[in-house]
Design an enzyme around this catalytic site. Structure first.
Site, PDB file in Angstrom:
ATOM      1  N   TYR A  20       0.862  -1.189  -0.093  1.00 32.63           N
ATOM      2  CA  TYR A  20      -0.110   0.083   0.033  1.00 32.63           C
ATOM      3  C   TYR A  20       0.915   1.449  -0.165  1.00 32.63           C
ATOM      4  CZ  TYR A  20      -3.013   3.658   2.165  1.00 32.63           C
ATOM      5  OH  TYR A  20      -3.890   4.747   2.416  1.00 32.63           O
ATOM      6  N   ASP A  32       0.483  -7.059  19.072  1.00 27.18           N
ATOM      7  CA  ASP A  32       1.771  -7.136  19.442  1.00 27.18           C
ATOM      8  C   ASP A  32       2.272  -6.303  20.704  1.00 27.18           C
ATOM      9  OD1 ASP A  32       2.855  -9.020  17.698  1.00 27.18           O
ATOM     10  OD2 ASP A  32       3.690  -7.526  16.317  1.00 27.18           O
ATOM     11  N   ARG A  72       0.889   6.288  17.377  1.00 26.00           N
ATOM     12  CA  ARG A  72       0.231   6.838  16.413  1.00 26.00           C
ATOM     13  C   ARG A  72      -0.046   8.372  16.936  1.00 26.00           C
ATOM     14  NH1 ARG A  72       1.854   3.148  13.788  1.00 26.00           N
ATOM     15  NH2 ARG A  72       0.928   1.766  12.451  1.00 26.00           N
TER      16      ARG A  72
HETATM   17  N1  UDP Z   1      -3.942  -2.395  15.984  1.00 24.05           N
HETATM   18  C1  UDP Z   1      -4.210  -2.859  17.314  1.00 24.05           C
HETATM   19  N2  UDP Z   1      -5.671  -3.629  17.512  1.00 24.05           N
HETATM   20  C2  UDP Z   1      -6.769  -3.466  16.587  1.00 24.05           C
HETATM   21  C3  UDP Z   1      -6.305  -2.844  15.303  1.00 24.05           C
HETATM   22  C4  UDP Z   1      -5.129  -2.385  15.196  1.00 24.05           C
HETATM   23  O1  UDP Z   1      -3.537  -2.910  18.305  1.00 24.05           O
HETATM   24  O2  UDP Z   1      -7.793  -3.750  16.826  1.00 24.05           O
HETATM   25  C5  UDP Z   1      -2.884  -1.513  15.920  1.00 24.05           C
HETATM   26  C6  UDP Z   1      -2.182  -1.860  14.794  1.00 24.05           C
HETATM   27  O3  UDP Z   1      -1.170  -3.099  14.689  1.00 24.05           O
HETATM   28  C7  UDP Z   1      -1.056  -0.742  14.659  1.00 24.05           C
HETATM   29  C8  UDP Z   1      -1.908   0.471  15.088  1.00 24.05           C
HETATM   30  O4  UDP Z   1      -3.016  -0.361  15.739  1.00 24.05           O
HETATM   31  O5  UDP Z   1       0.228  -0.670  15.208  1.00 24.05           O
HETATM   32  C9  UDP Z   1      -2.854   1.332  13.940  1.00 24.05           C
HETATM   33  O6  UDP Z   1      -3.443   0.557  13.077  1.00 24.05           O
HETATM   34  P1  UDP Z   1      -4.587   0.918  12.124  1.00 24.05           P
HETATM   35  O7  UDP Z   1      -5.251  -0.498  11.500  1.00 24.05           O
HETATM   36  O8  UDP Z   1      -5.501   1.855  12.749  1.00 24.05           O
HETATM   37  O9  UDP Z   1      -3.879   1.715  10.770  1.00 24.05           O
HETATM   38  P2  UDP Z   1      -2.503   2.073  10.649  1.00 24.05           P
HETATM   39  O10 UDP Z   1      -2.286   3.192  11.500  1.00 24.05           O
HETATM   40  O11 UDP Z   1      -1.493   1.206  10.906  1.00 24.05           O
HETATM   41  O12 UDP Z   1      -2.467   2.777   9.094  1.00 24.05           O
END
Ligand code: UDP
Length: 355
Positions: free
Chosen positions: A161, A229, A235
């Site tokens: 992506y 993890d 973020r």
């Molecule tokens: N994540 C999590 N639990 C969830 C969904 C996502 O811990 O139920 C984590 C994911 O591994 C990442 C972060 O939350 O580290 C943000 O993921 P998201 O899918 O919102 O999008 P990204 O910011 O990675 O584009």
């Protein structure tokens, strides 16, 4: 601006833009999407023309776009849960299809406002240099025109992506240089708000949405909050209302916005995913006045178990937003706690019967 096209107007960001353009400006809006559920109540608006279905199959797309002052491109697959397993569709929707569109937009001398992604930055420099680099702001802060874009290996298909998005940015930039394309690119940093994604098991939609919707859904269903993890990734989250204001400022300031890339995010709203889980529990406890939400369980889960093979992660996404502040006269205003409070109140009201 008199007339604007929104490609992907039925998604999370698109639906908020349509609402703002129709309620806060006098612009005429042309919108394309396969799904109109988020914008149903705007379909009869006299300044809105909605075209349902796949925009790339609309035989009159070129004709309709030619009459617009600006084209805002949002249509793409943008859920991490799909990046690894659906690489062909991800690259198709994030590069191959929009690349042809860029060529058309350049030919008609229109202004392309393209939604890229903060994910083009990939991992931070700090993540590559060991623990002592973690505290160095210069190795963590993401700057539009300076930071390297660090993606993982091909087998880590999560980066398909980011790589497609990055190539499209380079394609747009080349069209600007060589064919005079008028462009603005924005890199959103985890926008959040009502109508985001879907809530598995609560609303229509299959699969795994982004983290905010996963947590909302888990809290509404009384299930543990999944921490991938351990939820160590960081973020910065920004409420969609702040993002909409940035877009309105871009449209009002073509001279300042054109030819540039902007980070759009709220650096003050940084949290680890584990902290986000805590803030979400607090938002639920506050909105429902039920203290039991504060003890809502969480569950550690490995990335492989949650997403399947090929997942990888951005360690941190901290935007430098000086460019947007100075050139767009914009400032994100909504603190994370307040953003989550609004989102939770809205979700609870919408799903009051199911909880
Ligand atoms: N994540 C999590 N639990 C969830 C969904 C996502 O811990 O139920 C984590 C994911 O591994 C990442 C972060 O939350 O580290 C943000 O993921 P998201 O899918 O919102 O999008 P990204 O910011 O990675 O584009």
């Amino acid at each position: 601006m008199k007339r604007v096209a929104v490609l992907g107007c039925g998604g999370f960001i698109g639906s908020h833009l349509v609402e703002a353009f129709l309620s806060r400006t006098q612009m005429e809006v042309l919108g394309w999407d396969a799904d109109s559920r988020r914008i149903d109540h705007w379909l009869d608006h006299p300044r809105f023309s909605f075209f349902s279905g796949d925009l790339y199959r609309d035989p009159k797309l070129e004709e309709k776009l030619a009459g617009c002052d600006a084209v805002i491109s949002l249509a793409a697959i943008c859920w991490p849960s799909r990046y690894a397993g659906e690489g062909i569709a991800v690259i198709e929707s994030n590069f191959l299809q929009p690349a042809r569109l860029v060529e058309m937009i350049a030919r008609h001398r229109l202004w392309l406002i393209h939604f890229s992604t903060s994910e083009v930055y990939g991992k931070t420099l700090a993540s590559q240099l060991g623990p002592e680099a973690e505290s160095r702001l210069d190795l963590n802060l993401l700057r539009e025109d300076e930071s390297p874009l660090l993606l993982g290996p091909v087998q880590r298909a999560r980066w398909s992506y980011a790589c497609a998005k990055q190539l499209l940015e380079r394609w747009i930039f080349a069209y600007h240089r060589e064919r005079g394309l008028k462009f603005t690119m924005v890199r959103p940093f985890n926008f959040i708000g009502p109508r985001m994604d879907f809530l598995p098991g609560v609303e229509d939609g299959e699969g795994t949405p982004r983290v905010l919707a996963c947590f909302l859904s888990a809290l509404l269903r009384g299930e543990p909050l999944p921490l991938v993890d351990g939820g160590q990734a960081r973020r910065t989250f920004m409420h969609i209302d702040d993002a909409v204001n940035a877009l309105l400022n871009i449209l009002e300031r073509p001279e300042a916005a054109q030819g540039r890339i902007f980070n759009l995010g709220h650096p003050g709203n940084e949290a680890t995913i584990r902290e986000l889980a805590r803030l979400m529990r607090e938002a639920f406890a506050g909105a429902t006045e039920q203290r039991s939400y504060l003890d809502h369980p969480e569950a550690n889960i490995s990335a492989e178990e949650f997403y399947g093979e090929g997942y990888d992660d951005s360690d941190r996404r901290l935007p430098d937003i000086r460019k947007a502040r100075e050139l767009l006269n914009w400032e994100p205003k909504i603190a994370l706690e307040e953003a989550l409070r609004r989102i939770v109140v809205e979700a609870l009201a919408r799903h009051a019967t199911e909880v």
